[in-house]
Design a protein around this motif. Structure first.
Motif, PDB file in Angstrom:
ATOM      1  N   UNK A 270       0.838  -1.201   0.000  1.00  0.00           N
ATOM      2  CA  UNK A 270       0.000   0.000   0.000  1.00  0.00           C
ATOM      3  C   UNK A 270       0.874   1.252   0.000  1.00  0.00           C
ATOM      4  N   UNK A 271       1.882   1.258   0.865  1.00  0.00           N
ATOM      5  CA  UNK A 271       2.782   2.412   0.967  1.00  0.00           C
ATOM      6  C   UNK A 271       3.544   2.624  -0.339  1.00  0.00           C
ATOM      7  N   UNK A 272       4.009   1.535  -0.945  1.00  0.00           N
ATOM      8  CA  UNK A 272       4.710   1.635  -2.227  1.00  0.00           C
ATOM      9  C   UNK A 272       3.834   2.306  -3.276  1.00  0.00           C
ATOM     10  N   UNK A 273       2.585   1.866  -3.362  1.00  0.00           N
ATOM     11  CA  UNK A 273       1.663   2.418  -4.359  1.00  0.00           C
ATOM     12  C   UNK A 273       1.440   3.908  -4.136  1.00  0.00           C
ATOM     13  N   UNK A 274       1.272   4.301  -2.881  1.00  0.00           N
ATOM     14  CA  UNK A 274       1.032   5.710  -2.565  1.00  0.00           C
ATOM     15  C   UNK A 274       2.249   6.567  -2.918  1.00  0.00           C
ATOM     16  N   UNK A 275       3.440   6.080  -2.582  1.00  0.00           N
ATOM     17  CA  UNK A 275       4.658   6.846  -2.850  1.00  0.00           C
ATOM     18  C   UNK A 275       4.935   6.963  -4.345  1.00  0.00           C
TER      19      UNK A 275
ATOM     20  N   UNK B  31       2.730   6.923  -6.708  1.00  0.00           N
ATOM     21  CA  UNK B  31       1.693   7.726  -7.356  1.00  0.00           C
ATOM     22  C   UNK B  31       1.813   9.212  -7.036  1.00  0.00           C
ATOM     23  N   UNK B  32       2.581   9.546  -6.014  1.00  0.00           N
ATOM     24  CA  UNK B  32       2.680  10.943  -5.585  1.00  0.00           C
ATOM     25  C   UNK B  32       3.872  11.645  -6.226  1.00  0.00           C
ATOM     26  N   UNK B  33       3.643  12.872  -6.673  1.00  0.00           N
ATOM     27  CA  UNK B  33       4.726  13.661  -7.256  1.00  0.00           C
ATOM     28  C   UNK B  33       5.500  14.423  -6.188  1.00  0.00           C
ATOM     29  N   UNK B  34       4.994  14.396  -4.953  1.00  0.00           N
ATOM     30  CA  UNK B  34       5.634  15.095  -3.841  1.00  0.00           C
ATOM     31  C   UNK B  34       5.882  14.117  -2.694  1.00  0.00           C
ATOM     32  N   UNK B  35       6.869  14.398  -1.832  1.00  0.00           N
ATOM     33  CA  UNK B  35       7.082  13.553  -0.649  1.00  0.00           C
ATOM     34  C   UNK B  35       5.818  13.507   0.201  1.00  0.00           C
ATOM     35  N   UNK B  36       5.544  12.366   0.816  1.00  0.00           N
ATOM     36  CA  UNK B  36       4.346  12.192   1.630  1.00  0.00           C
ATOM     37  C   UNK B  36       4.704  12.135   3.109  1.00  0.00           C
ATOM     38  N   UNK B  37       3.868  12.759   3.928  1.00  0.00           N
ATOM     39  CA  UNK B  37       4.077  12.764   5.373  1.00  0.00           C
ATOM     40  C   UNK B  37       3.720  11.392   5.935  1.00  0.00           C
ATOM     41  N   UNK B  38       4.446  10.968   6.959  1.00  0.00           N
ATOM     42  CA  UNK B  38       4.208   9.646   7.542  1.00  0.00           C
ATOM     43  C   UNK B  38       2.775   9.498   8.049  1.00  0.00           C
ATOM     44  N   UNK B  39       2.177  10.582   8.538  1.00  0.00           N
ATOM     45  CA  UNK B  39       0.804  10.507   9.026  1.00  0.00           C
ATOM     46  C   UNK B  39      -0.186  10.296   7.883  1.00  0.00           C
TER      47      UNK B  39
END
Length: 212
Positions: free
Chosen positions: A28-33, A35-43
């Motif tokens: 799940x985390x891999x997919x989110x990262x 798909x995002x063009x910007x760094x994602x917050x851990x929360x």
């Protein structure tokens, strides 16, 4: 981001009982990262996981999985993103140097925000001892080094300013607490050179990396 941000614990031992649940969460985390063009917050990542699963454990699993691959998991404070492995970056990027002229006032303002954030416009002017033109902040906002923060709970509710993840990336910092102190600046001879430097404009070279 503060010095209290969580840091990946590379001493974690994933036992077989937890491995399957963590592996699913890692997907799940891999997919989110990706798909995002910007760094994602851990929360933000944690919101998509089961409450019983610690997001930092999942991120550590992802980090280990990608440790020897062409991309790696990079942490900047509480933000995470996939980046090209440092030794392979030359294959994917072409760099061109763009010289952005920052006035002495802009450089002083950036330093004040970095060391005193969150800070209001009035507080910046008090530290510098002179009034600040709107254009000074506009240059820093346009460069992506600073952004608007929360409003102060004081009369007039003035807006505060803080540095961004782009500021950390450009200056090679993991978190804002990694900024050098006055003693370190003096020992490196940087503080004296700043104080004795020309009053005219200073130039800050920004590397703009384009992915082909």
């Amino acid at each position: 981001m503060t010095e209290h941000d969580d840091v990946i614990d590379n001493t974690i031992n994933f036992d077989d009982g937890r491995n399957q649940r963590l592996r699913e969460a890692a997907r799940v985390v891999e997919a989110l990262l990706f798909a995002s063009s910007e760094p994602l917050h851990q929360q933000d990542l944690a919101k998509h996981l089961d409450d019983k699963i610690a997001v930092m454990d999942v991120l550590e699993m992802v980090r280990r999985d990608y440790a020897a691959r062409g991309v790696m998991l990079e942490q900047k404070g509480a933000f995470f993103a996939f980046r090209t492995a440092p030794d392979l970056g030359f294959l994917l990027r072409r760099e061109k140097e763009v010289v952005r002229k920052f006035s002495k006032a802009a450089l002083e303002t950036l330093a004040i925000i970095a060391y005193h954030q969150p800070v209001t416009r009035t507080e910046i002017e008090e530290v510098r001892g002179v009034a600040m033109s709107r254009g000074t902040l506009d240059v820093l906002l346009e460069a992506g080094f600073v952004k608007s923060g929360r409003r102060r709970d004081t009369p007039g509710r003035p807006l505060t300013y803080v540095t961004t993840t782009s500021f950390l990336d450009h200056f090679g910092l993991e978190r804002i607490s990694d900024l050098p102190g006055v003693k370190e600046l003096k020992e490196a001879g940087l503080l004296d050179s700043l104080l004795d430097g020309p009053e005219a404009q200073s130039e800050l070279a920004l590397s703009q990396k384009d992915t082909e």
